[in-house]
Design a protein around this motif. Structure first.
Motif, mmCIF file in Angstrom:
data_model
loop_
_atom_site.group_PDB
_atom_site.id
_atom_site.type_symbol
_atom_site.label_atom_id
_atom_site.label_comp_id
_atom_site.label_asym_id
_atom_site.label_seq_id
_atom_site.Cartn_x
_atom_site.Cartn_y
_atom_site.Cartn_z
ATOM 1 N N LYS B 75 50.790 169.446 151.088
ATOM 2 C CA LYS B 75 50.483 168.072 150.698
ATOM 3 C C LYS B 75 51.112 167.121 151.712
ATOM 4 O O LYS B 75 52.286 167.243 152.041
ATOM 5 C CB LYS B 75 50.996 167.777 149.290
ATOM 6 C CG LYS B 75 50.560 166.409 148.793
ATOM 7 C CD LYS B 75 50.866 166.214 147.326
ATOM 8 C CE LYS B 75 49.627 166.549 146.482
ATOM 9 N NZ LYS B 75 49.836 166.174 145.074
ATOM 10 N N THR B 76 50.309 166.194 152.218
ATOM 11 C CA THR B 76 50.812 165.176 153.145
ATOM 12 C C THR B 76 50.744 163.819 152.448
ATOM 13 O O THR B 76 50.213 163.698 151.337
ATOM 14 C CB THR B 76 49.959 165.116 154.427
ATOM 15 O OG1 THR B 76 48.685 164.545 154.098
ATOM 16 C CG2 THR B 76 49.766 166.505 155.030
ATOM 17 N N ILE B 77 51.220 162.798 153.128
ATOM 18 C CA ILE B 77 51.223 161.451 152.539
ATOM 19 C C ILE B 77 49.796 161.012 152.171
ATOM 20 O O ILE B 77 49.597 160.270 151.210
ATOM 21 C CB ILE B 77 51.898 160.434 153.506
ATOM 22 C CG1 ILE B 77 52.150 159.096 152.825
ATOM 23 C CG2 ILE B 77 51.089 160.254 154.786
ATOM 24 C CD1 ILE B 77 53.210 159.105 151.759
ATOM 25 N N GLU B 78 48.803 161.519 152.918
ATOM 26 C CA GLU B 78 47.403 161.139 152.611
ATOM 27 C C GLU B 78 46.960 161.682 151.252
ATOM 28 O O GLU B 78 45.977 161.216 150.686
ATOM 29 C CB GLU B 78 46.457 161.678 153.687
ATOM 30 C CG GLU B 78 46.515 160.945 155.030
ATOM 31 C CD GLU B 78 47.528 161.568 155.987
ATOM 32 O OE1 GLU B 78 48.377 162.377 155.536
ATOM 33 O OE2 GLU B 78 47.458 161.244 157.191
ATOM 34 N N GLY B 79 47.697 162.680 150.746
ATOM 35 C CA GLY B 79 47.249 163.334 149.516
ATOM 36 C C GLY B 79 47.990 162.895 148.259
ATOM 37 O O GLY B 79 47.769 163.464 147.192
ATOM 38 N N VAL B 80 48.864 161.880 148.363
ATOM 39 C CA VAL B 80 49.655 161.553 147.165
ATOM 40 C C VAL B 80 49.002 160.491 146.273
ATOM 41 O O VAL B 80 49.187 160.507 145.054
ATOM 42 C CB VAL B 80 51.121 161.160 147.502
ATOM 43 C CG1 VAL B 80 51.842 162.303 148.205
ATOM 44 C CG2 VAL B 80 51.192 159.897 148.304
ATOM 45 N N ALA B 81 48.256 159.567 146.871
ATOM 46 C CA ALA B 81 47.570 158.558 146.052
ATOM 47 C C ALA B 81 46.351 159.199 145.395
ATOM 48 O O ALA B 81 45.743 160.097 145.960
ATOM 49 C CB ALA B 81 47.133 157.381 146.914
ATOM 50 N N LYS B 82 46.055 158.760 144.179
ATOM 51 C CA LYS B 82 44.889 159.334 143.485
ATOM 52 C C LYS B 82 43.870 158.246 143.180
ATOM 53 O O LYS B 82 44.222 157.202 142.642
ATOM 54 C CB LYS B 82 45.342 159.985 142.165
ATOM 55 C CG LYS B 82 45.707 161.437 142.334
ATOM 56 C CD LYS B 82 45.592 162.206 141.008
ATOM 57 C CE LYS B 82 46.243 163.566 141.182
ATOM 58 N NZ LYS B 82 47.502 163.701 140.464
ATOM 59 N N ASP B 83 42.614 158.509 143.502
ATOM 60 C CA ASP B 83 41.520 157.589 143.211
ATOM 61 C C ASP B 83 41.825 156.158 143.661
ATOM 62 O O ASP B 83 41.607 155.195 142.912
ATOM 63 C CB ASP B 83 41.200 157.596 141.704
ATOM 64 C CG ASP B 83 40.961 159.012 141.189
ATOM 65 O OD1 ASP B 83 40.355 159.801 141.949
ATOM 66 O OD2 ASP B 83 41.397 159.320 140.073
ATOM 67 N N GLY B 84 42.372 156.025 144.835
ATOM 68 C CA GLY B 84 42.638 154.687 145.365
ATOM 69 C C GLY B 84 43.839 153.994 144.747
ATOM 70 O O GLY B 84 44.139 152.841 145.081
ATOM 71 N N GLU B 85 44.537 154.666 143.843
ATOM 72 C CA GLU B 85 45.731 154.046 143.236
ATOM 73 C C GLU B 85 46.975 154.654 143.838
ATOM 74 O O GLU B 85 47.088 155.877 143.941
ATOM 75 C CB GLU B 85 45.735 154.304 141.723
ATOM 76 C CG GLU B 85 45.045 153.215 140.964
ATOM 77 C CD GLU B 85 45.378 153.259 139.486
ATOM 78 O OE1 GLU B 85 46.533 153.582 139.139
ATOM 79 O OE2 GLU B 85 44.466 152.998 138.694
ATOM 80 N N LEU B 86 47.927 153.800 144.197
ATOM 81 C CA LEU B 86 49.152 154.300 144.804
ATOM 82 C C LEU B 86 49.890 155.230 143.849
ATOM 83 O O LEU B 86 49.881 155.019 142.632
ATOM 84 C CB LEU B 86 50.082 153.130 145.176
ATOM 85 C CG LEU B 86 49.650 152.227 146.324
ATOM 86 C CD1 LEU B 86 50.696 151.127 146.529
ATOM 87 C CD2 LEU B 86 49.457 153.011 147.612
ATOM 88 N N HIS B 87 50.521 156.246 144.421
ATOM 89 C CA HIS B 87 51.429 157.101 143.650
ATOM 90 C C HIS B 87 52.594 156.225 143.159
ATOM 91 O O HIS B 87 52.987 155.269 143.836
ATOM 92 C CB HIS B 87 51.934 158.200 144.595
ATOM 93 C CG HIS B 87 52.799 159.224 143.944
ATOM 94 N ND1 HIS B 87 54.115 158.978 143.630
ATOM 95 C CD2 HIS B 87 52.553 160.501 143.551
ATOM 96 C CE1 HIS B 87 54.637 160.069 143.064
ATOM 97 N NE2 HIS B 87 53.702 161.007 143.010
#
Lengths: 259, 158
Positions: B75-87
Motif C-alpha cells: 500500500k502506498t500513499i495513493e492507496g489510502v484515500a477511499k472514493d475521493g475522501e481523505l483517509h
C-alpha cells in the motif's frame, strides 16, 4: 548500485550449496546494512542469495536455560517477543533501540552479528549473554566469534542459522547514542550469572570487547576502575578519553538498572 | 542485464513486471508503476520519505529490492484515500497544518497509519519515539505529533 543477480532459496542446504557455486555472492536477509553498502558501491557482489524466507532460521524458542533466536528473526520480533521479554527483558529492550521502527521490521539479528559493526548493539548482547553462534557448519562461542573491525570467525559461505543466549540472573543494556545516527557511541551490556558478571562494551573500540578489569573489580567488591583510553575509537563524535569515561558511566547505569 | 520477474498487489491492483534485479522497491513504484507519491529523500534508510506498507508492515522502500517484495501486498500513499475522501490520518494532517513543503508527508502518513493500528490512545512521547525514522525539515514536528494524535483517535472512533 552495480548490477547483480538475485535468487531466493528456501533451505539452509540450498543457500550454502548455491553460495559455493557462485562467483562472488553475498547472503541477503533484511538488507539494512548490505543494500546501503551496495548503493555506496562499497560492495559489489555478483549474486544476492536471499535467505529471508528460510523457515528454519526464523523464530524464537527456549531450551532449559537458553533462548534460541533464528538468524533471520527481525529486531521487531525480538523486541516484541513475550518469551524474550519474560526471560531476558534487557535483550528485548536492546532490540527495541536499534535504528528506527522501519529498520527494526526488516533488520535481522544474524545480519547484525555477521556484519560486526563496531557500534552495533547485538554484538554486546551476544558477548555478555554467553551466546553460542550456530552456523551451517558448527557452533562458535561468542568469545571466539568477534575478531576485529567488521571481522568475525565466519568462513566464506558459512551461514549463521541461530543464536543461543544464556538466560542471566539479571541484565541491562545502556547506550549513549550518537544524537544523529543513534548508533552507540558507547553501549554496555551487563549480565549477572552465578559465576559472576559479564560486561560487554560496543561502540568504544574497533570491535566489541569484554571489560575484564571491571568484571574482576566487581567480583572483589571493589570500586569500578578507570578505563584506559589508549586503543579506543577517537573521531569527530567523541574522543578516546571521553569514550573511556562513558564506558564507566554506562556500566554504572547498567548495573543500577539490571533486572 | 540480470533481470527478475516480480508480481505483487499494489493498492489492490495486481501487477507483474520483469525488472533489473537491482531495482529498488521505491524505484519500481515510482518509475515502473508511475506512483510518484512515494518519495526518495535520503536514499540511505534514514528519512522515511519512501515509507510504504508491505503486507501491512511499514518499511523503507529505498532499502528493499522489488524482488524481495515479490508476492506481497503493497500500500502506498495513493492507496489510502477511499472514493475521493481523505483517509482520517490525511485529514488530521490537513486540519493540524502538519506539513509545509509536503515532501516528507507521504512517508509520515504511512508511518502514522501503521502506528495508529497498534496504538489506541498514544501519548506525545510514544508518537515522538515512533517518528525516529521520519525526518521533516520544515515543521519542527509539533503539528505532526498533534495530527497523529488526532488521526489515531479518528481511526479508532469511526
Amino acid at each position: 548500485m552495480y548490477e547483480f543477480d538475485y535468487l531466493k532459496v528456501s533451505s539452509i542446504n540450498e543457500a550454502v550449496s548455491k553460495f559455493k557455486e557462485l562467483d562472488d555472492p553475498r547472503y541477503l536477509a533484511g538488507g539494512h546494512t548490505l543494500l546501503p553498502t551496495m548503493k555506496q558501491r562499497l560492495a559489489s557482489p555478483s549474486h544476492l542469495v536471499d535467505i529471508s524466507n528460510i523457515p528454519d532460521i526464523i523464530g524464537i524458542s527456549t531450551n532449559n536455560n537458553e533462548v534460541s533466536i533464528g538468524s533471520a528473526t527481525t529486531h521487531h520480533a525480538v523486541a516484541t517477543s513475550e518469551t524474550i521479554n519474560n526471560l531476558i527483558p534487557a535483550l528485548a529492550a536492546l532490540a527495541n533501540e536499534i535504528g528506527d521502527p522501519q529498520v527494526r521490521i526488516r533488520g535481522t539479528i544474524g545480519g547484525s552479528l555477521a556484519n560486526n559493526d563496531p557500534a552495533a548493539d547485538y554484538p554486546a548482547a551476544a558477548l555478555a549473554l554467553k551466546a553460542t553462534i550456530v552456523t551451517s557448519e558448527r557452533e562458535i562461542s561468542c568469545d571466539d566469534f568477534f575478531v576485529d573491525l567488521f571481522e568475525t570467525a565466519l568462513n566464506e559461505g558459512e551461514l549463521i542459522t541461530s543464536v543461543k543466549f544464556t538466560v542471566p540472573q539479571k541484565a541491562s543494556y545502556v547506550k549513549f547514542p550518537n544524537p544523529a545516527s543513534r548508533y552507540a557511541i558507547v553501549g554496555v551490556m551487563y549480565a549477572e550469572f552465578e559465576e559472576g558478571a559479564r560486561i560487554a562494551v560496543t561502540g568504544a573500540a574497533p570491535c566489541v570487547f569484554r571489560a575484564h578489569e571491571m568484571e574482576e573489580a566487581l567480583k572483589r567488591g571493589e570500586e569500578l576502575p578507570e578505563i584506559i583510553a589508549e586503543g579506543l575509537n577517537s573521531d569527530i563524535h567523541a574522543g578516546a578519553e571521553y569514550r573511556a569515561h562513558l564506558v564507566k558511566v554506562m556500566t554504572k547505569r547498567a548495573i543500577e538498572n539490571a533486572k | 542485464m540480470s533481470s527478475t520477474s516480480v508480481s505483487m498487489t499494489v493498492n489492490g491492483q495486481k501487477v507483474s513486471k520483469t525488472v533489473p534485479a537491482r531495482t529498488l522497491l521505491v524505484t519500481f513504484l515510482r518509475e515502473h508503476l508511475g506512483l510518484t507519491g512515494t518519495h526518495i529523500g535520503c536514499d540511505t534508510s534514514q528519512c522515511g520519505a519512501c515509507n510504504v506498507h508491505v503486507d501491512d508492515k511499514c518499511v523503507k522502500s529505498c532499502t528493499m529490492l522489488a524482488a524481495q517484495a515479490d508476492g506481497t501486498s503493497i500500500k502506498t500513499i495513493e492507496g489510502v484515500a477511499k472514493d475521493g475522501e481523505l483517509h482520517p490520518m490525511q485529514l488530521a494532517f490537513k486540519q493540524n497544518h502538519a506539513l509545509q513543503c509536503g515532501f516528507c508527508t507521504p512517508g509520515m502518513v504511512m508511518t502514522a497509519i501503521d502506528f495508529a493500528k497498534n496504538h489506541q490512545n498514544p501519548d506525545e512521547q510514544e508518537i515522538r519515539n515512533h517518528l525516529e525514522g521520519n525526518f521533516c525539515r520544515c515543521t519542527g514536528y509539533h503539528n505532526i505529533v498533534k495530527a497523529i494524535s488526532d488521526g489515531t483517535k479518528a481511526m479508532h472512533n469511526k
